[in-house]
Design an enzyme around this catalytic site. Structure first.
Site, PDB file in Angstrom:
ATOM      1  N   HIS A  26      43.123  57.236 -14.062  1.00 15.29           N
ATOM      2  CA  HIS A  26      42.472  57.019 -15.352  1.00 15.29           C
ATOM      3  C   HIS A  26      40.955  56.916 -15.183  1.00 15.29           C
ATOM      4  O   HIS A  26      40.467  56.281 -14.259  1.00 15.29           O
ATOM      5  CB  HIS A  26      42.949  55.716 -15.987  1.00 15.29           C
ATOM      6  CG  HIS A  26      44.296  55.786 -16.611  1.00 15.29           C
ATOM      7  ND1 HIS A  26      45.468  55.751 -15.879  1.00 15.29           N
ATOM      8  CD2 HIS A  26      44.669  55.874 -17.915  1.00 15.29           C
ATOM      9  CE1 HIS A  26      46.503  55.805 -16.699  1.00 15.29           C
ATOM     10  NE2 HIS A  26      46.047  55.879 -17.947  1.00 15.29           N
ATOM     11  N   ASN A  51      42.514  54.418  -6.082  1.00 18.46           N
ATOM     12  CA  ASN A  51      43.015  54.109  -7.416  1.00 18.46           C
ATOM     13  C   ASN A  51      43.572  52.695  -7.499  1.00 18.46           C
ATOM     14  O   ASN A  51      43.335  51.972  -8.479  1.00 18.46           O
ATOM     15  CB  ASN A  51      44.080  55.131  -7.810  1.00 18.46           C
ATOM     16  CG  ASN A  51      44.546  54.987  -9.245  1.00 18.46           C
ATOM     17  OD1 ASN A  51      43.826  54.507 -10.101  1.00 18.46           O
ATOM     18  ND2 ASN A  51      45.778  55.406  -9.503  1.00 18.46           N
TER      19      ASN A  51
END
Length: 300
Positions: free
Chosen positions: A144, A175
């Site tokens: 994201h 991440n």
């Protein structure tokens, strides 16, 4: 009876004189960088119910979107307006050039859980575009840019974070660790200061950008049939407005292993030189020059 009534009225008048009403909350004072007719806190509360169409006009039409960078002319750019963030989409890389959002204290809370949502293609951009198959067995996470954790306040905002136009191929270790730590830190800053403006995106160090074109080098990595570009690194810049505005930048390499926030910190000017993106063009020039040349985690 008349005497008692007189004493009661007198007491009420005395109480009202000593208590003229609640003092306005400091967060409701007009931010010096907003339009004069906009009150910052009131607008932040209103933004929780805005629609994508109202976002196009700047959170209700009365607040300038200071988080949005200047338009790009040296690479493909399609602007996508979401409920809580804005995307500059690149049809060549099939990833965003940048994703920007105004993160308020109110938006750092919510009960919407990300586990009930799934990644999906974005029908708002033309094919060829990133697909779920491109990421399958790629050894990269669907990372994201605007975090799901910033959008627990709205089902629609949460759903839109899972569209692949908000996603980049990201190393799993990055991440889940250092990048996630930075996302949490930004939420902490939003709670401390009331709101911050955030922009992040991928870095392609060896790409050539000229005249709305973007060409990969022989070193560029891709995933999937649609050749989604794998970033070399990721940037994030954060702006805190108010009476004493400040900004800070970060560059994280797209790899695993330890990456300390203090080591990845840099100035916004550094990020601009690396990415070719002009951040905060709506700020007054003197303010922009000053805050983009400085960076200190101790000041945050």
């Amino acid at each position: 009876m008349t005497k008692k009534l007189f004493l009661f009225v007198f007491a009420m008048l005395l109480f009202m004189a000593c208590n003229p009403g609640p003092r306005p909350n400091d967060s409701q004072e007009v931010d010096e960088f907003y339009d004069q007719e906009a009150a910052s806190a009131a607008a932040d509360e209103a933004s929780t119910t805005e629609t994508p169409s109202s976002a196009k006009e700047g959170r209700g039409g009365n607040i300038k979107m200071y988080e949005v960078p200047a338009r790009l002319t040296d690479r493909p750019e399609q602007i996508l307006h979401r409920q809580s963030f804005t995307i500059s989409y690149n049809k060549t890389t099939k990833t965003p050039n940048w994703v920007a959002w105004h993160l308020t204290k109110n938006h750092t809370y919510g009960s919407i859980q990300r586990e009930t949502y799934a990644f999906d293609e974005d029908p708002g951009v033309s094919a060829p575009r990133a697909t779920l198959d491109d990421y399958y067995n790629s050894r990269y996470d669907r990372g994201h840019m605007c975090p799901a954790g910033d959008n627990k306040w709205s089902e629609e905002a949460m759903r839109q974070t899972f569209l692949l136009t908000n996603i980049c191929p990201q190393n799993h270790g990055l991440n889940k660790n250092a990048w996630n730590d930075l996302e949490i830190q930004c939420r902490d800053w939003a709670r401390e200061y009331g709101a911050v403006d955030v922009v992040c995106g991928p870095v392609y160090r060896t790409a050539t950008r000229t005249d709305d074109k973007m060409r990969p080098s022989s070193l560029q990595r891709f995933i999937g049939r649609n050749k989604v570009w794998v970033p070399d690194a990721f940037f994030k810049v954060v702006l805190c407005r108010g009476r004493d505005p400040k900004a800070i930048g970060f560059i994280y390499e797209n790899r695993g292993g330890q990456q300390r926030m203090s080591d990845c910190m840099c100035t916004v000017d550094d990020v601009e030189r690396l990415t070719g993106i002009d951040f905060y063009p709506l700020l007054a020039d003197d303010v922009e020059r000053r805050i983009e040349a400085e960076a200190s985690l101790r000041e945050w």
